[in-house]
Design a protein around this motif. Structure first.
Motif, short mmCIF file in Angstrom:
data_model
loop_
_atom_site.label_atom_id
_atom_site.label_comp_id
_atom_site.label_asym_id
_atom_site.label_seq_id
_atom_site.Cartn_x
_atom_site.Cartn_y
_atom_site.Cartn_z
N LEU A 54 13.09 -32.95 -8.46
CA LEU A 54 13.68 -34.25 -8.17
C LEU A 54 14.38 -34.26 -6.81
N GLU A 55 14.36 -35.43 -6.18
CA GLU A 55 15.02 -35.64 -4.89
C GLU A 55 15.96 -36.84 -5.02
N VAL A 56 17.02 -36.84 -4.21
CA VAL A 56 17.96 -37.95 -4.16
C VAL A 56 17.74 -38.71 -2.85
N ILE A 57 17.71 -40.03 -2.94
CA ILE A 57 17.49 -40.87 -1.77
C ILE A 57 18.83 -41.19 -1.10
N LEU A 58 18.91 -40.92 0.20
CA LEU A 58 20.12 -41.21 0.97
C LEU A 58 19.74 -41.96 2.24
N THR A 59 20.74 -42.56 2.86
CA THR A 59 20.51 -43.28 4.11
C THR A 59 21.44 -42.77 5.20
N VAL A 148 16.99 -35.61 -0.28
CA VAL A 148 17.54 -34.25 -0.39
C VAL A 148 17.17 -33.71 -1.76
N PRO A 149 16.68 -32.48 -1.86
CA PRO A 149 16.36 -31.93 -3.17
C PRO A 149 17.59 -31.90 -4.08
N LEU A 150 17.43 -32.36 -5.30
CA LEU A 150 18.54 -32.35 -6.24
C LEU A 150 19.07 -30.93 -6.45
N ALA A 151 18.18 -29.95 -6.42
CA ALA A 151 18.60 -28.56 -6.61
C ALA A 151 19.63 -28.14 -5.56
N HIS A 152 19.47 -28.62 -4.33
CA HIS A 152 20.43 -28.31 -3.27
C HIS A 152 21.80 -28.91 -3.59
N LEU A 153 21.78 -30.12 -4.12
CA LEU A 153 23.03 -30.84 -4.39
C LEU A 153 23.73 -30.36 -5.65
N SER A 157 27.63 -23.65 -4.37
CA SER A 157 27.81 -22.84 -3.17
C SER A 157 27.44 -23.60 -1.90
N ASN A 158 26.76 -24.74 -2.04
CA ASN A 158 26.40 -25.54 -0.87
C ASN A 158 27.50 -26.50 -0.43
N TYR A 159 28.57 -26.57 -1.23
CA TYR A 159 29.67 -27.47 -0.91
C TYR A 159 30.78 -26.71 -0.18
N ARG A 160 31.38 -27.40 0.77
CA ARG A 160 32.53 -26.84 1.49
C ARG A 160 33.65 -27.88 1.50
N ILE A 161 34.86 -27.40 1.63
CA ILE A 161 36.01 -28.29 1.80
C ILE A 161 36.43 -28.20 3.26
N GLU A 162 36.46 -29.34 3.92
CA GLU A 162 36.86 -29.40 5.32
C GLU A 162 37.99 -30.41 5.46
N GLY A 163 38.53 -30.56 6.66
CA GLY A 163 39.64 -31.48 6.85
C GLY A 163 39.68 -32.02 8.26
N ARG A 164 40.36 -33.14 8.40
CA ARG A 164 40.56 -33.75 9.72
C ARG A 164 41.78 -34.67 9.65
N ARG A 165 42.30 -35.03 10.82
CA ARG A 165 43.40 -35.96 10.87
C ARG A 165 42.87 -37.38 10.70
N TRP A 166 43.52 -38.15 9.86
CA TRP A 166 43.12 -39.54 9.63
C TRP A 166 44.38 -40.37 9.44
N ARG A 167 44.58 -41.34 10.32
CA ARG A 167 45.77 -42.20 10.28
C ARG A 167 47.05 -41.37 10.23
N GLY A 168 47.08 -40.34 11.05
CA GLY A 168 48.28 -39.54 11.20
C GLY A 168 48.52 -38.50 10.13
N TYR A 174 35.18 -33.07 0.63
CA TYR A 174 33.98 -32.26 0.39
C TYR A 174 32.90 -32.56 1.42
N THR A 175 32.12 -31.54 1.74
CA THR A 175 30.89 -31.72 2.52
C THR A 175 29.78 -30.96 1.80
N VAL A 176 28.55 -31.43 1.97
CA VAL A 176 27.38 -30.72 1.45
C VAL A 176 26.25 -30.90 2.45
N PRO A 177 26.31 -30.17 3.58
CA PRO A 177 25.31 -30.35 4.64
C PRO A 177 23.90 -30.01 4.15
N TYR A 178 22.93 -30.71 4.74
CA TYR A 178 21.53 -30.43 4.44
C TYR A 178 20.73 -30.64 5.72
N GLY A 179 20.19 -29.55 6.28
CA GLY A 179 19.43 -29.65 7.52
C GLY A 179 20.27 -30.32 8.59
#
Length: 199
Positions: A54-59, A148-153, A157-168, A174-179
């Motif tokens: 199975l694959e998941v459709i994204l835009t 994206v293959p559902l197996a990847h999602l 282990s394919n997920y990472r926690i990242e961070g950034r400044r937003w509105r101070g 979460y992120t789950v990069p693919y290609g």
């Protein structure tokens, strides 16, 4: 689960308990105002068979959009007054954004609403498409439609926690990069909740 039903695992996962998710899951120190009014929205989490399962459709949202330009997202948007419910809204938006006929989608169910940092309450609507379709991206809203293959999602282990400044404030997500695709924020959180359900 019958071998002839490729969507059986998803049906079983939806039959079990879930829990609400939000953009604040990883930011428990955030103080949310009481009585806040959230805008109702819905997204279509669509699954289709692919070469490896199975694959998941994204835009990829248009880079010309005012809000969230170039970000990876599910087809979806606000629930309009003319929509019967979240399911109708998700199907309408998918038809408008990627040319997916609502008649070709079999609805599996919905999961708990996801609250976004931008003030939306987003209902994920899960649907299956028996065979791959030819997307027609709406030029003003969508730059690309991909899968994206559902197996990847489903692999934690394919997920990472990242961070950034937003509105101070420092915001974690979460992120789950693919290609070449950087899937993050609410989209990644909804996918992570699905992975947790199916674990």
């Amino acid at each position: 689960m019958a071998a002839s039903d490729p969507f059986g695992g998803l049906r079983a996962a939806l039959a079990g308990p879930g829990r609400p998710t939000s953009d604040f899951d990883l930011n428990p120190e955030t103080s949310l105002p009481e009585g806040r009014r959230l805008i109702r929205a819905a997204v279509l989490v669509a699954f289709q068979p692919g070469p490896a399962g199975l694959e998941v459709i994204l835009t990829k949202r248009s880079s010309r959009l005012k809000h969230h330009p170039g970000q990876i997202a599910f087809p979806g948007g606000k629930v309009d007054a003319t929509d019967a419910d979240a399911v109708a809204a998700a199907l309408r938006e998918a038809e408008e954004e990627i040319g997916l006929s609502r008649a070709s989608v079999a609805i599996l169910g919905t999961t708990d609403a996801h609250e976004t940092v931008t003030g939306f309450s987003v209902t994920p609507v899960l649907g299956c498409i028996p065979s791959p379709f030819e997307p027609r991206p709406e030029a003003g809203e969508v730059d690309e439609v991909f899968t994206v293959p559902l197996a990847h999602l489903l692999d934690p282990s394919n997920y990472r926690i990242e961070g950034r400044r937003w509105r101070g404030q420092w915001r974690r997500y979460y992120t789950v990069p693919y290609g070449p695709y950087y899937i993050w924020g609410a989209t990644a959180r909804i996918l992570r909740a699905l992975a947790d359900r199916m674990a």
